[in-house]
Design a protein around this motif. Structure first.
Motif, PDB file in Angstrom:
ATOM      1  N   PHE D  45      61.410  26.818  20.171  1.00 32.43           N
ATOM      2  CA  PHE D  45      60.408  27.606  20.879  1.00 32.43           C
ATOM      3  C   PHE D  45      60.978  28.971  21.251  1.00 32.43           C
ATOM      4  O   PHE D  45      60.297  29.987  21.133  1.00 32.43           O
ATOM      5  CB  PHE D  45      59.940  26.862  22.134  1.00 32.43           C
ATOM      6  CG  PHE D  45      58.972  27.657  22.954  1.00 32.43           C
ATOM      7  CD1 PHE D  45      57.728  28.008  22.437  1.00 32.43           C
ATOM      8  CD2 PHE D  45      59.289  28.069  24.236  1.00 32.43           C
ATOM      9  CE1 PHE D  45      56.833  28.751  23.180  1.00 32.43           C
ATOM     10  CE2 PHE D  45      58.391  28.811  24.989  1.00 32.43           C
ATOM     11  CZ  PHE D  45      57.165  29.153  24.457  1.00 32.43           C
ATOM     12  N   THR D  77      55.918  35.886   9.856  1.00 33.80           N
ATOM     13  CA  THR D  77      55.926  34.634   9.101  1.00 33.80           C
ATOM     14  C   THR D  77      56.805  33.595   9.787  1.00 33.80           C
ATOM     15  O   THR D  77      56.405  32.448   9.986  1.00 33.80           O
ATOM     16  CB  THR D  77      56.481  34.899   7.691  1.00 33.80           C
ATOM     17  OG1 THR D  77      55.681  35.878   7.055  1.00 33.80           O
ATOM     18  CG2 THR D  77      56.466  33.628   6.874  1.00 33.80           C
ATOM     19  N   PHE D 439      46.187  38.134  25.099  1.00 28.50           N
ATOM     20  CA  PHE D 439      45.321  37.738  23.986  1.00 28.50           C
ATOM     21  C   PHE D 439      43.852  38.105  24.154  1.00 28.50           C
ATOM     22  O   PHE D 439      43.127  38.147  23.166  1.00 28.50           O
ATOM     23  CB  PHE D 439      45.499  36.246  23.697  1.00 28.50           C
ATOM     24  CG  PHE D 439      46.884  35.948  23.183  1.00 28.50           C
ATOM     25  CD1 PHE D 439      47.264  36.381  21.920  1.00 28.50           C
ATOM     26  CD2 PHE D 439      47.822  35.275  23.951  1.00 28.50           C
ATOM     27  CE1 PHE D 439      48.540  36.138  21.438  1.00 28.50           C
ATOM     28  CE2 PHE D 439      49.104  35.035  23.476  1.00 28.50           C
ATOM     29  CZ  PHE D 439      49.463  35.475  22.212  1.00 28.50           C
TER      30      PHE D 439
HETATM   31  C1  HEA Z   1      52.586  27.324  18.626  1.00 29.64           C
HETATM   32  C2  HEA Z   1      52.206  28.346  18.121  1.00 29.64           C
HETATM   33  C3  HEA Z   1      52.392  29.738  18.624  1.00 29.64           C
HETATM   34  C4  HEA Z   1      52.845  30.212  19.837  1.00 29.64           C
HETATM   35  C5  HEA Z   1      53.303  29.416  21.037  1.00 29.64           C
HETATM   36  C6  HEA Z   1      52.791  31.638  19.752  1.00 29.64           C
HETATM   37  C7  HEA Z   1      53.148  32.488  20.793  1.00 29.64           C
HETATM   38  C8  HEA Z   1      52.968  33.855  20.764  1.00 29.64           C
HETATM   39  N1  HEA Z   1      52.502  34.614  19.715  1.00 29.64           N
HETATM   40 FE1  HEA Z   1      51.989  33.922  17.892  1.00 29.64          FE
HETATM   41  N2  HEA Z   1      51.440  33.214  16.082  1.00 29.64           N
HETATM   42  C9  HEA Z   1      51.380  31.903  15.707  1.00 29.64           C
HETATM   43  C10 HEA Z   1      51.643  30.804  16.500  1.00 29.64           C
HETATM   44  C11 HEA Z   1      52.086  30.887  17.807  1.00 29.64           C
HETATM   45  N3  HEA Z   1      52.323  32.024  18.517  1.00 29.64           N
HETATM   46  C12 HEA Z   1      50.979  31.790  14.325  1.00 29.64           C
HETATM   47  C13 HEA Z   1      50.787  30.505  13.537  1.00 29.64           C
HETATM   48  C14 HEA Z   1      50.804  33.086  13.864  1.00 29.64           C
HETATM   49  C15 HEA Z   1      50.350  33.522  12.460  1.00 29.64           C
HETATM   50  C16 HEA Z   1      51.534  33.882  11.642  1.00 29.64           C
HETATM   51  C17 HEA Z   1      51.099  34.391  10.314  1.00 29.64           C
HETATM   52  O1  HEA Z   1      50.245  35.283  10.266  1.00 29.64           O
HETATM   53  O2  HEA Z   1      51.617  33.887   9.311  1.00 29.64           O
HETATM   54  C18 HEA Z   1      51.074  33.960  14.995  1.00 29.64           C
HETATM   55  C19 HEA Z   1      50.968  35.353  14.937  1.00 29.64           C
HETATM   56  C20 HEA Z   1      51.115  36.175  16.043  1.00 29.64           C
HETATM   57  C21 HEA Z   1      50.737  37.546  16.058  1.00 29.64           C
HETATM   58  C22 HEA Z   1      50.067  38.311  14.936  1.00 29.64           C
HETATM   59  C23 HEA Z   1      51.030  38.955  14.026  1.00 29.64           C
HETATM   60  C24 HEA Z   1      50.316  39.646  12.918  1.00 29.64           C
HETATM   61  O3  HEA Z   1      49.329  39.120  12.408  1.00 29.64           O
HETATM   62  O4  HEA Z   1      50.771  40.742  12.535  1.00 29.64           O
HETATM   63  C25 HEA Z   1      51.038  38.018  17.318  1.00 29.64           C
HETATM   64  C26 HEA Z   1      50.782  39.396  17.769  1.00 29.64           C
HETATM   65  O5  HEA Z   1      50.672  39.665  18.881  1.00 29.64           O
HETATM   66  C27 HEA Z   1      51.596  36.929  18.065  1.00 29.64           C
HETATM   67  C28 HEA Z   1      52.018  36.985  19.389  1.00 29.64           C
HETATM   68  C29 HEA Z   1      52.460  35.895  20.123  1.00 29.64           C
HETATM   69  C30 HEA Z   1      52.920  35.996  21.489  1.00 29.64           C
HETATM   70  C31 HEA Z   1      53.033  37.252  22.297  1.00 29.64           C
HETATM   71  C32 HEA Z   1      53.250  34.710  21.872  1.00 29.64           C
HETATM   72  C33 HEA Z   1      53.795  34.289  23.223  1.00 29.64           C
HETATM   73  O6  HEA Z   1      52.978  33.291  23.764  1.00 29.64           O
HETATM   74  C34 HEA Z   1      55.202  33.817  23.064  1.00 29.64           C
HETATM   75  C35 HEA Z   1      55.812  33.647  24.400  1.00 29.64           C
HETATM   76  C36 HEA Z   1      57.142  32.978  24.345  1.00 29.64           C
HETATM   77  C37 HEA Z   1      58.258  33.575  24.673  1.00 29.64           C
HETATM   78  C38 HEA Z   1      58.248  35.016  25.040  1.00 29.64           C
HETATM   79  C39 HEA Z   1      59.539  32.823  24.645  1.00 29.64           C
HETATM   80  C40 HEA Z   1      60.185  32.622  25.968  1.00 29.64           C
HETATM   81  C41 HEA Z   1      60.933  33.782  26.451  1.00 29.64           C
HETATM   82  C42 HEA Z   1      62.030  34.350  25.885  1.00 29.64           C
HETATM   83  C43 HEA Z   1      62.576  33.963  24.572  1.00 29.64           C
HETATM   84  C44 HEA Z   1      62.756  35.422  26.538  1.00 29.64           C
HETATM   85  C45 HEA Z   1      62.504  36.767  25.956  1.00 29.64           C
HETATM   86  C46 HEA Z   1      61.359  37.368  26.610  1.00 29.64           C
HETATM   87  C47 HEA Z   1      61.302  38.660  26.999  1.00 29.64           C
HETATM   88  C48 HEA Z   1      62.421  39.596  26.779  1.00 29.64           C
HETATM   89  C49 HEA Z   1      60.074  39.189  27.665  1.00 29.64           C
HETATM   90  N4  HEA Z   1      51.623  35.814  17.269  1.00 29.64           N
END
Ligand code: HEA
Ligand code: HEA
Ligand code: CUA
Ligand SMILES: [Cu+2]
Lengths: 327, 98, 227, 551
Positions: D45, D77, D439
């Motif tokens: 994660f 990806t 989001f």
């Molecule tokens: C379980 C599934 C899951 C989860 C939990 C998340 C979590 C998040 N996702 Fe993601 N996301 C996907 C599954 C998921 N995503 C999938 C399947 C895609 C598509 C990919 C593709 O197109 O092939 C995608 C694509 C995707 C995009 C689109 C990219 C694009 O199309 O160009 C974006 C853009 O904002 C994004 C953002 C985020 C963010 C901000 C979080 C946040 O919720 C994450 C928060 C978690 C943390 C931040 C970790 C904990 C903290 C740290 C590690 C410390 C560091 C932190 C700081 C310095 C602030 N995700």
């Protein structure tokens, strides 16, 4: 560029209004239910907060009446989404007969357009306002996707076949054209503009760029150089191979059945001639697979089409995906 | 679970039936039947053979309802996979030729 | 103990469900392309060795029978027969794989291994020209068949039979473990679950072949009589 | 009447029964395996989260060049692949599920403890292979691996990553198999199907999907790898193949897989709603069967990912219709949870905050799924940020919230100590705010036409992207907090005792942390699920729940 209402993009085609209306309806329902559910929860959470640490509320088993109610109501609402959405979709996926055709070839990472009158463009597409435009799309490599937000249209371009989509622009202007299917490194730069012009302006633009050969003419040239003419006759009138005059959109009699000679069929006949043999002919036509790029195939196609279609073109039953996969 | 022990003669009978089925299917394949009947015959025989194996060699006939349900669900999901994929391909023009 | 036994059997059945879905993906591809390119698939199918295919079917059915007997003998406590059945099953399984290897080799000789599965030996069959004398090493194309689509057939053929053969190999491994177990007198009418579950697996592999045989070897035969 | 005794807390429990690395690596105890899983998925994660932060950082400006386009493509990806295959799919089933399924049904362990351990090793192997692929050069196909880009054109480690996913798929199959057999054969005496906690029903439904769907994606990825390696494949137009067939096979698994991700969370939320409002779930049977309905219907709708992929128009309409049908069981759950709160006794503990947050966010995520299922709208918003927002609402706002809620709820059972309540509530709030800020703007972006997987974008979209990045930083900080205070509480937290929340579930009727065998004696169940008894009776040994509940 930005319209007054910042939540929706510019609306510049005959179908964008319909899509927006449906979108507003769904947004309304969603906001209603979100508020309803949040409201209920917040009310309950405050009203029934735990007052003494060990209290036990009276159990409630459930109620079939209520449960049926909240299964049926969402179902009915959902069906309204379905019917409305599918209706627009079905209509929009049948290209009209009288549409102006434009050939589109995608390759990593650019779009090439060619007008039937010969003008070629890269990453820009000029079209007249108020005219139905049908895009006949092919790709040289991977899957791409033509997406014009202002028109609310989008369709994948798939290797090995033609896909189509259509629109009718309603407002002159410059609109984003995006590639909306991930296609590798410069996917995000594979785009450009659709420029919608008043018809007279468009005529000017056409004549200003008229020095190029039309795809049909280019196809005719290739028809000679590739040796198609040796079998199909200098003007497609037939010989060792069947006549191509009047072929397009006719019903072809094959050894294995009948088939409509649409774009996909002609494409396949050139690339994989063995697959479907015209009744009365031998499987002697060589394959041209690997010798032609998509643009050249499109030109040959345009030439064959220019030889005329025998029947008045019936509205194709399955648009967007009319095409057949090549063998 | 049943402790049912299937008698040997059942096994032998099934074995013979399977062999006969194999011979039949080869025989049928070399004959020209109208329409798609060659395919239909081949698949029917194969399904019968498979059913025999499942019911007797694999003892499903004598097994708990749960095992029946498991077998049935496998077939059901396979049917979903096929039916819905073909809902796409059969309604494309790709398959116009028959 | 009883619960244990039930769990083992049900577990194996559930596992077989996943196997069905696993092969299901390939059966789907097969059905799709067979429908799209009937002539090419029939031509390719006719090039397979019907005799070897049929013999292998018989071999496998026989092995299923001996496997069933192995379970039976364990259930009724006939140890000698149980060991014999297991040996027979293993032997038949290995024969099947041997015959399959011969077939694979034939395809190799005829340059029918699709793509670049074998480096330096691309798919390049010789096509029988119409009117020339029959040559079993050449591909006899039915009208409407294109060599490209024949390659598709052979890829599906190798993918499916290869996967099936892999399952056979695993099965032979499991049976060998069982054999050692029964020689050490580990199984009895009270404890025969391992034999029973392995049997289920073995029969399943047999069933896959029962379908593969007609689909790959037989459909389309009638188009080329005696071919 | 069967007497059920709460044993005086023994000093021995599953955590200290044995010591040493070997006792962990070779353990067959489902609880220890759950912890092994928990450690590994947390690691994944965080890797996925760091990728997410890189995405958000890069999108702060329209032509960010902190990353190259190639790197950006790899980043999203790998974010998707890690989050889906290595975090969310195993998250609840392999950790909370592994820990609790046996305890909730009154069993000593799962049906096949060794297979359970094996599944963790398989998962780990798959993870290592994938990490290897990422370090060796990464993968840039998008998590969906569409052919022919993945088979022919990509210059990245597609086969190695595919192999990693293929391998880890087997761990999910084995977990599913284990759960199904366990739930069928190992329920304690008296634990009838309709006395099962809804968590179990949810896991049963999830397991069904795991065993029926995963094999299909396994064979698909295998064929894809061959197509890449040996230049031969069923998706290759040159030999008559259809690239769209790949999409069919991929989504046949991957759509149901989204229910693998959400169903366990729904199970957790059912537990939380009932237990923190001291009320039996409104319409238990409806909620139980709706899980099964989702599992079955979930297999009928995959084509809604292909609306613009040149699928036949008629198939599009069929899949659209079926997608709306699958929404109904979800709607039932949402309304039944809300109704459960009526005339209940609601506490504001952290797990409940997550559960309430879940309902709202899942509703929004689910209903925007209906936008996507409406054909005409999907044509416009497919492959835009609208889709990105939709699935993050469900997968982060839904599934992740459920996981966090469950983690807090069972933390005392798992570790024997309470987490700090104040910090718990505070970080739940921060996460909620950060999440929505991240989001919500993306829905607007999507409808405005911002395509997904875009490294560079037109400047007019910048404002919304900046908002989203701002939200993501808040979200990131919020998610870091639990990491710290949960770890802290393992040592310094308040001792929890067997039943800190005063609840009737079987898992609470044993000490915390539990014995290796879970229970001293096999429990005999005489009460219904969520049958709350006065606290005096819960505490008194021998008069525990059951007999009183006969009334
Ligand atoms: C379980 C599934 C899951 C989860 C939990 C998340 C979590 C998040 N996702 Fe993601 N996301 C996907 C599954 C998921 N995503 C999938 C399947 C895609 C598509 C990919 C593709 O197109 O092939 C995608 C694509 C995707 C995009 C689109 C990219 C694009 O199309 O160009 C974006 C853009 O904002 C994004 C953002 C985020 C963010 C901000 C979080 C946040 O919720 C994450 C928060 C978690 C943390 C931040 C970790 C904990 C903290 C740290 C590690 C410390 C560091 C932190 C700081 C310095 C602030 N995700
Ligand atoms: C856990 C994950 C999860 C879940 C549960 C869902 C649930 C749903 N999803 Fe989603 N979806 C994804 C994860 C998920 N999805 C992902 C990852 C993608 C992108 C993949 C990619 O391309 O990378 C995606 C993409 C996706 C698409 C394709 C978009 C596109 O690429 O063009 C579609 C289209 O129909 C869709 C629809 C739905 C629907 C109808 C549901 C339904 O199950 C939702 C049902 C729930 C509700 C409806 C809410 C509760 C009900 C109420 C509050 C009552 C009110 C209801 C009514 C009035 C009807 N999803
Ligand atoms: Cu072309 Cu993306
Ligand atoms: Cu989906």
């Amino acid at each position: 560029m930005q319209s007054g209402f910042p939540f929706i993009p510019e609306s510049a085609s005959t179908q964008s209004g319909n899509v927006d209306a449906l979108y507003f309806y769904l947004s309304g329902v969603t906001i209603f239910f979100t508020l309803l559910i949040s409201g209920i929860i917040i009310f309950f959470v405050i009203r029934y907060r735990r007052r003494t640490p060990y209290e036990i509320p009276r159990p409630i088993a459930g109620s079939h009446r209520l449960e049926t109610l909240w299964s049926v109501i969402p179902f009915v609402i959902a069906m309204s989404f379905f019917v409305w959405g599918a209706g627009i979709y079905f209509k929009n996926s049948r290209p009209p007969k009288d549409a102006l055709e434009i050939y589109v070839v995608g390759k990593q990472w650019m779009w090439k357009f060619q007008h039937t009158t010969g003008q070629r463009e890269i990453n820009e597409l000029h079209v007249p306002v108020g005219r139905k435009i049908k895009l006949i799309m092919a790709t040289e490599d991977v899957i791409h996707d033509v997406f014009v937000p202002a028109f609310r249209i989008k369709a994948d371009v798939v290797p090995g076949r033609y896909t189509t989509q259509w629109f009718e622009a309603t407002k002159p202007g410059r609109y984003h054209l995006f590639c909306a299917e991930y296609c590798g490194m410069n996917h995000s730069q594979m785009g450009g503009w659709v420029i919608v012009m008043e018809p007279t302006e468009f005529e000017n633009w056409l004549s200003g760029n008229a020095n190029q050969m039309s795809p049909a003419a280019a196809g005719q040239q290739m028809f000679q150089t590739l040796g198609c003419a040796s079998c199909h006759g200098a003007n497609g009138e037939g010989g060792r191979g069947p006549a191509l005059v009047g072929l397009f959109n006719s019903q072809v009699q094959l050894t294995s059945g009948q088939m409509k000679a649409d774009e996909g069929y002609i494409r396949e006949s050139i690339l994989n001639p063995q697959a479907k043999i015209v009744a009365g002919y031998g499987p002697i036509m060589p394959t041209f697979q690997g010798q032609l790029n998509e643009e050249q195939i499109v030109q040959l196609l345009a030439y064959v089409k220019s030889l005329g279609s025998s029947q008045p073109q019936p509205a194709p039953a399955k648009p967007v995906v009319t095409s057949a996969a090549t063998k | 679970m049943s402790e049912h022990i299937v008698p040997v003669r059942v096994y032998i009978a099934i074995f013979l039936a399977l062999m006969v089925g194999t011979a039949l299917t080869v025989f049928a394949a070399l004959h020209d039947f109208p329409w798609q009947f060659n395919t239909v015959i081949a698949l029917t025989i194969a399904s019968i053979k498979a059913t025999l194996v499942v019911l007797y060699f694999m003892h499903v006939r004598y097994s708990s309802r749960l095992v029946w349900v498991i077998v049935a669900s496998a077939l059901f999901w396979l049917a979903i996979l096929f039916a819905l994929t073909f809902s796409d391909y059969w309604t494309r023009s790709w398959f116009q030729v028959t | 103990m009883e619960q244990q036994r039930a769990a083992g059997t049900i577990g194996m059945w559930v596992f077989l469900v996943t196997e069905i879905m696993f092969f299901g993906g390939m059966f789907l591809a097969y059905t799709l392309y067979r429908n799209a390119y009937p002539a090419a698939f029939a031509s390719a199918s006719n090039h397979l060795d019907l005799k070897l295919g049929a013999i292998n079917t018989a071999v496998l059915i026989f092995s299923s029978f001996t496997m069933a007997m192995a379970v039976y003998c364990t259930q009724v406590g006939k140890r000698q027969l149980q060991i014999l059945s297991l040996i027979l099953t293993i032997g038949l399984g290995v024969s099947f794989l041997g015959i399959k290897a011969v077939e694979y080799h034939d395809k190799y000789v005829d340059n029918l291994i699709p793509g670049r599965l074998i480096p330096g030996r691309p798919f390049k069959p010789e096509v029988q020209a119409p009117g020339t004398p029959f040559d079993e090493h050449k591909l006899h194309l039915l009208p409407g068949a294109s060599v490209n689509n024949v390659e598709m057939f052979f890829w599906i053929y190798f993918a499916m039979t290869g996967m099936h053969a892999l399952h056979m190999i695993i099965g032979v491994g499991l049976l060998t473990v069982l054999l050692i177990g029964s020689i050490r007198n580990r199984y009895s009418p009270e404890y025969f679950n391992p034999v029973e579950i392995t049997g289920l697996y073995w029969h399943f592999v047999d069933i896959v072949w029962i379908f593969l045989f007609p689909l790959l070897y037989l459909l389309g035969r009638h188009l080329a009589h005696g071919g | 009447m069967e007497e059920f005794k709460v044993p005086p807390p023994s000093k021995v429990n599953y955590l200290n029964a044995e010591y040493g690395l070997k006792s962990w690596l070779l353990t067959k105890d489902h609880k220890r395996i759950a912890l092994l899983y928990m450690g590994s998925i947390s690691l994944f994660f965080f890797i996925g989260g760091i990728y997410a932060m890189l995405i958000r950082l890069e999108l702060l400006v329209p032509t960010g060049n902190f990353l190259t386009s190639t790197t950006y493509n790899k980043v999203f990806t790998q974010h998707g692949i890690i989050m889906i295959f290595f975090f969310l799919i195993p998250s609840i089933p392999a950790t909370l599920g592994n820990f609790l399924v046996p305890m909730m049904i009154g069993a000593k362990d799962l049906a096949f403890p060794r297979i359970n351990l094996l599944s963790w090793y398989i998962y780990l192997l798959g993870g290592i292979v994938t990490i290897y692929a990422l370090l060796a050069g990464g993968i840039d196909t998008g998590w969906t691996f569409y052919a022919p880009y993945s088979t022919t054109f990509s210059n990245s480690y597609v086969v190695a990553t595919g192999l990693g996913i293929f391998i880890s798929g087997f761990s999910s199959i084995l977990t599913g198999l284990n759960f199904i057999v366990t739930i069928h054969t190992m329920r304690a005496p008296g634990m009838t199907w309709f006395r099962l906690p809804l968590f179990i029903w949810a896991h049963y439904a999830t397991s069904l999907i795991m065993i029926l769907g995963t094999p299909v994606v396994a064979i698909t990825i295998l064929l894809l790898a061959f197509e890449r390696l040996a230049h031969i494949g069923i998706f290759d137009p040159a030999i008559g193949g259809d690239p769209v067939l790949f999409q069919h096979l991929f989504w046949f698994y991957s759509h149901p897989a989204v229910y693998i991700m959400i169903l366990p969370s729904m199970g957790v939320v059912s537990e939380l709603i009932a237990n923190f409002s001291r009320k039996n779930i409104f319409g238990y049977k409806f909620v139980a069967f709706s899980s099964l309905a989702i599992a079955v219907f979930g297999f009928l709708v995959w084509g809604h990912h292909l609306f613009v992929a040149s699928q036949s128009v008629y198939a599009g309409m069929i899949f659209s219709f079926l997608s709306f049908a699958v929404a109904i069981p979800s709607a039932i759950k949402v309304f039944n949870w809300s109704a459960t709160l009526y005339k209940s006794s609601i506490s504001y503990d952290t797990p409940m905050l997550y559960a309430l947050g879940f309902i709202g966010l899942f509703a929004v995520g689910g209903m925007t799924g209906l936008f996507l299922a409406s054909l005409a709208i999907d044509v416009h918003v497919s492959d835009t940020y609208f889709v990105v927002a939709h699935f993050h609402y469900i997968m982060v706002g839904g599934a992740l919230f459920g996981y966090l809620g469950g983690l807090h709820y069972w933390w005392p059972k798992i570790t024997g100590r309470m987490y700090p309540e104040g910090w718990g509530r505070f970080s739940a709030l921060v996460i909620y705010v950060g999440f929505n800020l991240t989001f919500l703007p993306q829905f607007v972006l999507g409808y405005l036409g911002m395509p997904r997987r875009y490294h560079y974008y037109p400047p007019e979209f910048q404002v919304l992207h900046v908002l989203s990045t701002a939200g993501a930083s808040i979200l990131g900080v919020g998610l870091m907090l639990p990491l710290f205070y949960l770890l802290w509480s393992m040592r310094y937290g308040k001792k929890a005792g067997g039943n800190p929340w005063h609840l009737p579930g079987l898992e609470w009727r044993t000490q915390s942390p539990p014995l290796t065998e879970n229970f001293e004696h096999t429990p005999v169940v005489t009460w219904e699920a969520y049958q709350f008894a006065p606290v005096e009776e819960m505490e008194v040994v021998g008069k525990f729940g059951g007999d009183k509940a006969e009334v």
